[in-house]
Design a protein around this motif. Structure first.
Motif, PDB file in Angstrom:
ATOM      1  N   ILE A 251     -11.253  -8.850   9.619  1.00  0.00           N
ATOM      2  CA  ILE A 251     -11.527  -7.965   8.485  1.00  0.00           C
ATOM      3  C   ILE A 251     -10.456  -8.186   7.438  1.00  0.00           C
ATOM      4  CG2 ILE A 251     -11.846  -5.582   7.754  1.00  0.00           C
ATOM      5  CD1 ILE A 251     -12.468  -4.867  10.620  1.00  0.00           C
ATOM      6  N   GLY A 252     -10.877  -8.343   6.179  1.00  0.00           N
ATOM      7  CA  GLY A 252      -9.947  -8.485   5.077  1.00  0.00           C
ATOM      8  C   GLY A 252      -9.333  -7.150   4.688  1.00  0.00           C
ATOM      9  N   PRO A 253      -8.213  -7.184   3.957  1.00  0.00           N
ATOM     10  CA  PRO A 253      -7.523  -5.929   3.611  1.00  0.00           C
ATOM     11  C   PRO A 253      -8.326  -5.013   2.713  1.00  0.00           C
ATOM     12  CG  PRO A 253      -6.555  -7.784   2.455  1.00  0.00           C
ATOM     13  CD  PRO A 253      -7.514  -8.367   3.439  1.00  0.00           C
ATOM     14  N   ASP A 254      -9.269  -5.564   1.940  1.00  0.00           N
ATOM     15  CA  ASP A 254     -10.046  -4.686   1.062  1.00  0.00           C
ATOM     16  C   ASP A 254     -10.926  -3.733   1.841  1.00  0.00           C
ATOM     17  OD1 ASP A 254     -11.475  -6.856   1.987  1.00  0.00           O
ATOM     18  OD2 ASP A 254     -12.842  -6.899   0.281  1.00  0.00           O
ATOM     19  N   LYS A 255     -11.068  -3.937   3.152  1.00  0.00           N
ATOM     20  CA  LYS A 255     -11.888  -3.047   3.980  1.00  0.00           C
ATOM     21  C   LYS A 255     -11.071  -1.933   4.625  1.00  0.00           C
ATOM     22  CE  LYS A 255     -15.231  -5.998   3.324  1.00  0.00           C
ATOM     23  NZ  LYS A 255     -14.458  -7.124   2.763  1.00  0.00           N
ATOM     24  N   PHE A 256      -9.753  -2.111   4.750  1.00  0.00           N
ATOM     25  CA  PHE A 256      -8.981  -1.087   5.458  1.00  0.00           C
ATOM     26  C   PHE A 256      -7.730  -0.610   4.720  1.00  0.00           C
ATOM     27  CE2 PHE A 256      -7.472  -5.164   7.067  1.00  0.00           C
ATOM     28  CZ  PHE A 256      -6.099  -5.052   6.990  1.00  0.00           C
ATOM     29  N   ILE A 257      -7.336  -1.295   3.620  1.00  0.00           N
ATOM     30  CA  ILE A 257      -6.156  -0.831   2.868  1.00  0.00           C
ATOM     31  C   ILE A 257      -6.403   0.566   2.287  1.00  0.00           C
ATOM     32  CG2 ILE A 257      -4.798  -1.207   0.779  1.00  0.00           C
ATOM     33  CD1 ILE A 257      -3.907  -2.889   3.079  1.00  0.00           C
ATOM     34  N   GLY A 258      -7.621   0.774   1.758  1.00  0.00           N
ATOM     35  CA  GLY A 258      -7.941   2.093   1.213  1.00  0.00           C
ATOM     36  C   GLY A 258      -7.846   3.182   2.269  1.00  0.00           C
ATOM     37  N   ILE A 259      -8.273   2.861   3.510  1.00  0.00           N
ATOM     38  CA  ILE A 259      -8.175   3.836   4.600  1.00  0.00           C
ATOM     39  C   ILE A 259      -6.712   4.143   4.896  1.00  0.00           C
ATOM     40  CG2 ILE A 259      -8.661   4.205   7.046  1.00  0.00           C
ATOM     41  CD1 ILE A 259     -11.152   2.503   6.719  1.00  0.00           C
ATOM     42  N   ALA A 260      -5.879   3.089   4.928  1.00  0.00           N
ATOM     43  CA  ALA A 260      -4.446   3.279   5.206  1.00  0.00           C
ATOM     44  C   ALA A 260      -3.777   4.101   4.113  1.00  0.00           C
ATOM     45  CB  ALA A 260      -3.761   1.927   5.343  1.00  0.00           C
ATOM     46  N   GLU A 261      -4.148   3.862   2.845  1.00  0.00           N
ATOM     47  CA  GLU A 261      -3.548   4.614   1.745  1.00  0.00           C
ATOM     48  C   GLU A 261      -3.972   6.076   1.768  1.00  0.00           C
ATOM     49  OE1 GLU A 261      -4.790   2.396  -1.633  1.00  0.00           O
ATOM     50  OE2 GLU A 261      -2.989   1.129  -1.670  1.00  0.00           O
ATOM     51  N   ALA A 262      -5.241   6.318   2.125  1.00  0.00           N
ATOM     52  CA  ALA A 262      -5.766   7.683   2.102  1.00  0.00           C
ATOM     53  C   ALA A 262      -5.255   8.524   3.256  1.00  0.00           C
ATOM     54  CB  ALA A 262      -7.298   7.663   2.119  1.00  0.00           C
ATOM     55  N   ASN A 263      -4.763   7.887   4.315  1.00  0.00           N
ATOM     56  CA  ASN A 263      -4.387   8.630   5.513  1.00  0.00           C
ATOM     57  C   ASN A 263      -2.926   8.459   5.899  1.00  0.00           C
ATOM     58  OD1 ASN A 263      -7.141   9.702   6.659  1.00  0.00           O
ATOM     59  ND2 ASN A 263      -7.524   7.590   6.037  1.00  0.00           N
ATOM     60  N   GLY A 264      -2.091   8.017   4.950  1.00  0.00           N
ATOM     61  CA  GLY A 264      -0.656   8.011   5.164  1.00  0.00           C
ATOM     62  C   GLY A 264      -0.137   6.915   6.073  1.00  0.00           C
TER      63      GLY A 264
END
Length: 754
Positions: free
Chosen positions: A510-523
């Motif tokens: 999985i590329g970062p565009d799929k999970f970076i937003g999740i990491a940013e939104a959840n600390g």
């Protein structure tokens, strides 16, 4: 000066016999002091009752009783003290003058109690009243002394006479202040202070008397025969006067206590009545507050749940449908941050009025909290809900004059339908919220209906969040890929950009565009960035051991991580653990991340730069592009976003923009990296215009550490006559997983690594 037989301000005569064998009876002095103290305490109680009485008649009665207590205490103290005076001569008292002294004491006491009845007492009131009362006490004393008949003449020493007068004046002033102070209050401390005040006042009155007595000298004329004293009944007379005075004071105090208790009960009854009325009002207010929003007067969340449940029960019996619209005001937080919460509250009132005006009278409009509103309306088909939502959005666009500004607000709307999208208020709200999230992700100022795919996406996003947290905690599944950055001046690979990837057990790589937003939104983004930083430094150290000593590593730093105060220490620790020199590391920060707290950002970046780590601004031109901020930042490299290069060299404006950015960067002594290079024409254009570095698929795609060394060897063999890697072609295929998470995408192009 001869006054009533008293020799005031007069020197002692040369002739005559001075009586020096004069003394005072100690017991009577103690009794006199006790009588004065009791009278003063009773007076303070009377002053308190006078001020707390509501009726004028009661005030006059307490004033009269207080005057009697004060006058009785002063006069009885004076008379008993005179009885305590013993001289080797016969003494008796003139009844008329003795009675006159009592009248003077009553007048002075009445004046004192009347002064305390003023609503406000200023300094000149205190001084004027103290002067009259003090002079009255002095006059009472000397009239009483004139009543003393001994056959000898009384001479007074001027200094002690004046001292006695001064003490009387000060005592009067102190008595007024203390009585004024103790008019209100309760409790043990208050009562103890009142006892102390009574002792202080009594001491002043006694001191006035005995100071004057100390200044008195009895002189028997030569022509007057010395008559020795006969039977002495002064003790019995003094005890009688003291007993009468104490009974009067005790009765007055008892009456004051009874009145105080009675008044306290009346006040309690009044308070109970007021409390009952307040409870009734509070019950009504609580009922209002429990179901209505205080700011907008719309139904609040609790009232909404109750009314919506009633609506659903009614619609179930009618076999009709309901639409639940979840509204969120776009960028409302900026209003609070820039203009203040007071302006924000006023704006919410106007917005509530706009929503009410756009809906029908039978529609339910509620404010759920913050800038979130909800509308419930009956309908026969989905088009009716769509039309109502559009009407609200159009009404919201009307300009609002507030805080000296003209504002236009927009709203995002999510809609769920009962019973199609849920059977309970909670379920419908949750689904409308998912639809609202899609509206905000689509650029805001739009509306979306709930559908099952939104729920699937939300479920998948929650699952990914849990799995990402576990992968980061256990360091399982996360890996780092590296994309070369080519130095156009030397023809060599100069840097490697570290790009995080996630090898998911179900969805694959999985590329970062799929999970970076999740990491940013959840600390989790800080831990993720630091994990990448540490692994990149360790991998670069291994490359140095295999002969690639000239390479640098670049690692991305999110806006949240950039605000982490301990970031410089984390960078230093990562380099020390890997055994790398600081100059081998370069941190990439996005342009928008730099534009937060600019002062704090500059301070933190300077700490990192002073350590020797290079700094690069990523995605330049896609954010604020503030040149005023850019010149203040301690940067080394400027990275041009790939969006400017896509249509180069075909589009003239894009070519001119890139030329201008390169020229500006070189003027600011910054090196330039252009990412997203995919064609030879783009490479040639950048080389002709002085770009320092390039990065993109033309050179290489991002590769894992296991493939990095062969790829570097291949690139090194092609230098310096650069030719694109023929075996690396642009690859791209439809990604079902990407489509599933499309509404959460939002990572930077640098993290996608093109």
């Amino acid at each position: 000066m001869d006054w009533l037989g008293l020799q005031l301000f007069t020197e002692l005569p040369d002739a005559g016999r001075t009586l020096i064998d004069c003394r005072h009876e100690p017991l009577l002095i103690v009794i006199a002091f006790a009588v004065a103290t009791a009278g003063c305490f009773a007076t303070l109680d009377m002053a308190e009752r006078q001020s707390n009485s509501e009726h004028r008649t009661a005030q006059r009665q307490w004033r009269m009783l207080g005057a009697c207590c004060l006058a009785g205490g002063i006069w009885a103290m004076h008379f008993i003290s005179m009885l305590a005076f013993q001289a080797p001569i016969e003494m008796h008292y003139d009844v008329t003058l003795t009675g006159l002294s009592l009248v003077i004491a009553l007048l002075a006491a009445w004046l004192a109690m009347t002064s305390l009845d003023r609503t406000q007492m200023r300094l000149h009131h205190y001084l004027q009243s103290a002067l009259l009362i003090g002079l009255g006490i002095v006059l009472m004393h000397f009239v009483g002394m004139a009543a003393l008949q001994t056959g000898a003449q009384q001479y007074y020493k001027t200094s002690l006479l004046l001292a006695s007068t001064a003490i009387a004046l000060l005592t009067s002033l102190a008595a007024l202040l203390l009585a004024r102070y103790f008019r209100n209050g309760s409790g043990t401390l208050h009562q103890a202070m009142k006892y102390g005040a009574s002792l202080l006042m009594a001491s002043g009155i006694v001191a006035t008397h005995f100071t004057a007595m100390a200044g008195m000298t009895l002189v028997l004329p030569d022509t007057t025969a010395l008559n020795l004293p006969s039977t002495d009944n002064s003790l019995q007379l003094g005890l009688t006067v003291a007993l009468i005075t104490l009974l009067i004071s005790a009765s007055s105090i008892s009456a004051a206590l009874s009145d105080k208790k009675l008044q306290s009960k009346e006040e309690d009854l009044r308070r109970y009545g007021v409390l009952l009325n307040q409870l009734d009002q509070a019950r009504a207010s609580l009922q209002q507050a429990a179901h209505y929003d205080a700011l907008t007067n719309l139904v609040n969340r609790r009232g909404f749940n109750q009314l919506f449940a009633e609506r659903m029960a009614q619609q179930s019996s009618d076999q009709t449908r309901l639409a639940l619209m979840f509204l969120d005001i776009d960028h409302f937080k900026r209003i609070n941050d820039s203009l203040g919460h007071d302006v924000g509250d006023e704006l919410l009132k106007v917005i509530a009025d706009h929503i009410k005006a756009a809906t029908r009278s039978q529609d339910l409009v509620a404010r759920l909290g913050g800038d979130e509103f909800c509308v419930v309306t009956s309908l026969h088909n989905r088009d009716e809900a769509c039309h109502l939502a559009q009407r609200i959005m159009q009404r919201m666009k009307e300009p609002i004059e507030l805080g000296g500004r003209r504002m236009v607000m927009t709203t995002s709307i999510g809609i769920s339908i009962y019973p199609d999208d849920g059977q309970t208020a909670e379920e419908l709200l949750k689904n409308a919220d998912l639809a609202l999230y899609q509206s905000k992700g689509s650029g805001r100022n739009s509306l979306h209906f709930f559908n099952s795919s939104l729920k699937n996406r939300a479920t998948l996003a929650l699952q990914l969040e849990e799995e990402l947290r576990l992968a980061l905690l256990e360091e399982r599944g996360l890996c780092v890929h590296y994309q070369p950055i080519f130095d156009l001046r030397t023809g060599q690979v100069a840097k490697l950009e570290a790009l995080v990837r996630w090898l998911h057990p179900l969805h694959g790589l999985i590329g970062p565009d799929k999970f970076i937003g999740i990491a940013e939104a959840n600390g989790m983004i800080i831990d993720l960035d630091l994990w990448v930083l540490r692994h990149a430094c360790q991998d670069l150290a291994r490359l140095h051991q295999h002969g690639y000593a000239g390479l640098k590593i670049t690692a991305n730093c999110s806006a949240v991580t950039l605000g982490h105060e301990n970031l410089p220490n984390e960078v230093e620790m990562a380099l020390l653990e890997a055994g790398l020199a600081p100059g081998r590391l370069e941190l990439e920060v996005t342009e928008n991340a730099l534009m937060g707290d600019i002062q704090q950002t500059v301070k933190l970046l300077k700490r990192i730069r002073n350590y020797g780590v290079g700094l690069s601004i990523d995605d330049f031109g896609t954010g604020y592009s503030s040149l005023a901020y850019l010149k203040r930042l301690p940067l080394d490299v400027l990275k041009i976003d790939r969006s400017f290069l896509q249509d180069v060299p075909a589009i003239l404006k894009d070519r001119q923009i890139i030329q201008a950015i390169i020229a500006m960067a070189h003027t600011l002594h910054l090196e330039v990296v252009c990412e997203g290079v995919e064609t030879v024409e783009q490479y040639e254009f950048l080389a002709e215009n002085g770009c320092d570095y390039l990065q993109g698929y033309l050179l290489s795609r991002p590769v894992p550490m296991s493939e990095l060394r062969p790829m570097l060897d291949q690139l090194e063999r092609q230098a310096p006559a650069f030719t694109p890697c023929c075996d690396i072609a642009l690859q791209g295929s439809p990604d079902l997983f990407a489509d599933t998470l499309g509404y959460r995408a939002g990572a930077s192009t640098a993290r996608r690594g093109r």
